[in-house]
Design a protein around this motif. Structure first.
Motif, short mmCIF file in Angstrom:
data_model
loop_
_atom_site.label_atom_id
_atom_site.label_comp_id
_atom_site.label_asym_id
_atom_site.label_seq_id
_atom_site.Cartn_x
_atom_site.Cartn_y
_atom_site.Cartn_z
N THR A 181 1.28 -1.35 0.00
CA THR A 181 -0.59 -0.27 -0.16
C THR A 181 0.98 1.42 -0.20
O THR A 181 1.82 1.79 0.45
CB THR A 181 -0.76 -0.20 1.26
N THR A 182 0.70 2.21 -1.39
CA THR A 182 1.40 2.95 -0.93
C THR A 182 0.60 4.90 -0.79
O THR A 182 0.95 5.80 -0.21
CB THR A 182 2.02 3.79 -2.09
N HIS A 183 -1.23 4.32 -0.95
CA HIS A 183 -2.37 5.77 -0.18
C HIS A 183 -1.64 6.11 0.97
O HIS A 183 -1.70 4.79 1.99
CB HIS A 183 -3.99 5.04 -0.39
N GLY A 184 -1.54 7.44 1.41
CA GLY A 184 -1.18 7.89 2.17
C GLY A 184 -0.20 7.91 3.41
O GLY A 184 -0.04 8.81 3.93
N LYS A 185 0.94 7.17 2.49
CA LYS A 185 2.09 6.89 2.58
C LYS A 185 3.40 8.38 2.62
O LYS A 185 4.38 7.90 3.16
CB LYS A 185 2.67 5.34 2.80
N ILE A 186 3.25 8.26 0.74
CA ILE A 186 4.05 9.05 0.28
C ILE A 186 3.69 10.20 0.41
O ILE A 186 3.04 10.89 -0.15
CB ILE A 186 4.69 8.77 -1.12
N LYS A 187 4.65 11.32 0.86
CA LYS A 187 4.63 13.04 1.40
C LYS A 187 5.65 13.69 0.41
O LYS A 187 6.93 13.07 0.33
CB LYS A 187 4.47 12.82 3.02
N LEU A 188 5.58 14.24 -0.40
CA LEU A 188 6.03 14.82 -1.48
C LEU A 188 6.96 15.93 -0.61
O LEU A 188 8.18 16.01 -1.03
CB LEU A 188 5.45 15.79 -2.44
N ASN A 189 6.81 16.57 0.13
CA ASN A 189 7.65 17.08 1.00
C ASN A 189 8.64 16.43 2.12
O ASN A 189 8.90 17.39 3.10
CB ASN A 189 7.25 18.49 2.05
N ARG A 190 8.34 15.34 2.21
CA ARG A 190 9.42 13.99 2.97
C ARG A 190 10.38 13.93 2.19
O ARG A 190 9.90 12.68 1.26
CB ARG A 190 8.30 13.64 4.02
N TRP A 191 11.26 13.71 2.84
CA TRP A 191 12.78 13.61 2.33
C TRP A 191 12.86 12.01 2.48
O TRP A 191 12.40 11.12 1.14
CB TRP A 191 14.20 13.51 3.22
#
Length: 243
Positions: A181-191
């Motif tokens: 699952t990737t939904h809600g786990k990838i934040k563009l502003n998080r390294w």
């Protein structure tokens, strides 16, 4: 700031792929080998998004022969995760309207993918025959998303039967490909966006199924993938806790 930097890199990379990829494909238009080439090129972007990608692709995967690959369709991040599992001479099936998207649509068509009209039920049924013909005539594999749409956090949605009708008619196996699952786990502003696992499962024999048992085949594949995704999610949670 990190979001902006990532956005700039992705845009520049995409423009270069569309321009040079389009020119390259003109020398051998509609050649199914191109799909894997460009799919895996976009797959390299997972590092830009801070994703540690674990790929579990069997060594014998490229020797299976013509197949129908099915994957869980979550969101736009599938382009940089699942595309790493695309095998040689594998094409995809997409909406006919994709061809009108500037640059992307033209590259999608020239690389040899199959375009269908999902608004026209008669044409959609005809597309199953087209998929079967492509498999038999050109000995290609076809990648399909049996959910029919992005799940966007709703879990593995019920499967439509088109992919399974095609597999039975063509006499080829179904090869499930599961992504954690990737939904809600990838934040563009998080390294660091943690780990994502892509796993290709063993081929599922379709020769014992008939068109009357297509829903049975679809449900069997759904249960296999549902169990595997749950297993991958549990593993990813453990890995991310340790990191």
């Amino acid at each position: 700031m990190l979001t902006i930097i990532r956005g700039i890199i992705v845009v520049l990379f995409t423009i270069l792929v569309f321009i040079f990829g389009g020119i390259y494909c003109l020398f051998s238009p509609r050649d199914p080998r191109h799909v894997m080439t460009f799919g895996r090129a976009f797959g390299k972007l997972h590092t830009i998004f801070g994703i540690k990608l674990i790929e579990r692709i069997p060594e014998e995967a490229s020797k299976v022969g013509p197949s129908i690959y099915i994957g869980n369709h979550q969101n736009n991040f599938d382009m940089i995760t699942m595309s790493n599992a695309v095998q040689p001479r594998t094409v995809t099936v997409g909406k006919k309207s994709l061809v009108f998207i500037p640059f992307f649509g033209q590259l999608y068509w020239v690389t040899g993918n199959i375009l269908i009209d999902r608004q026209n039920r008669t044409k959609a049924h005809g597309t199953i025959s087209q998929v079967v013909e492509q498999i038999k005539k050109n000995r290609v594999s076809v990648w399909m998303f049996p959910e029919g749409t992005r799940s966007r956090g709703r879990g593995l949605m019920p499967f439509k039967t088109g992919a399974f009708h095609a597999a039975i008619a063509a006499g080829v196996p179904i090869v499930p490909v599961c992504v954690s699952t990737t939904h809600g786990k990838i934040k563009l502003n998080r390294w660091n966006n943690g780990t994502v696992i892509v796993e290709m499962l063993p081929p599922i024999d379709t020769t014992k199924y008939t068109k009357e048992r297509v829903r049975e085949l679809a449900e069997h594949c759904h249960q296999v993938m549902l169990a595997k995704i749950a297993e991958l999610d549990k593993e990813v949670d453990e890995l991310n806790k340790r990191s």
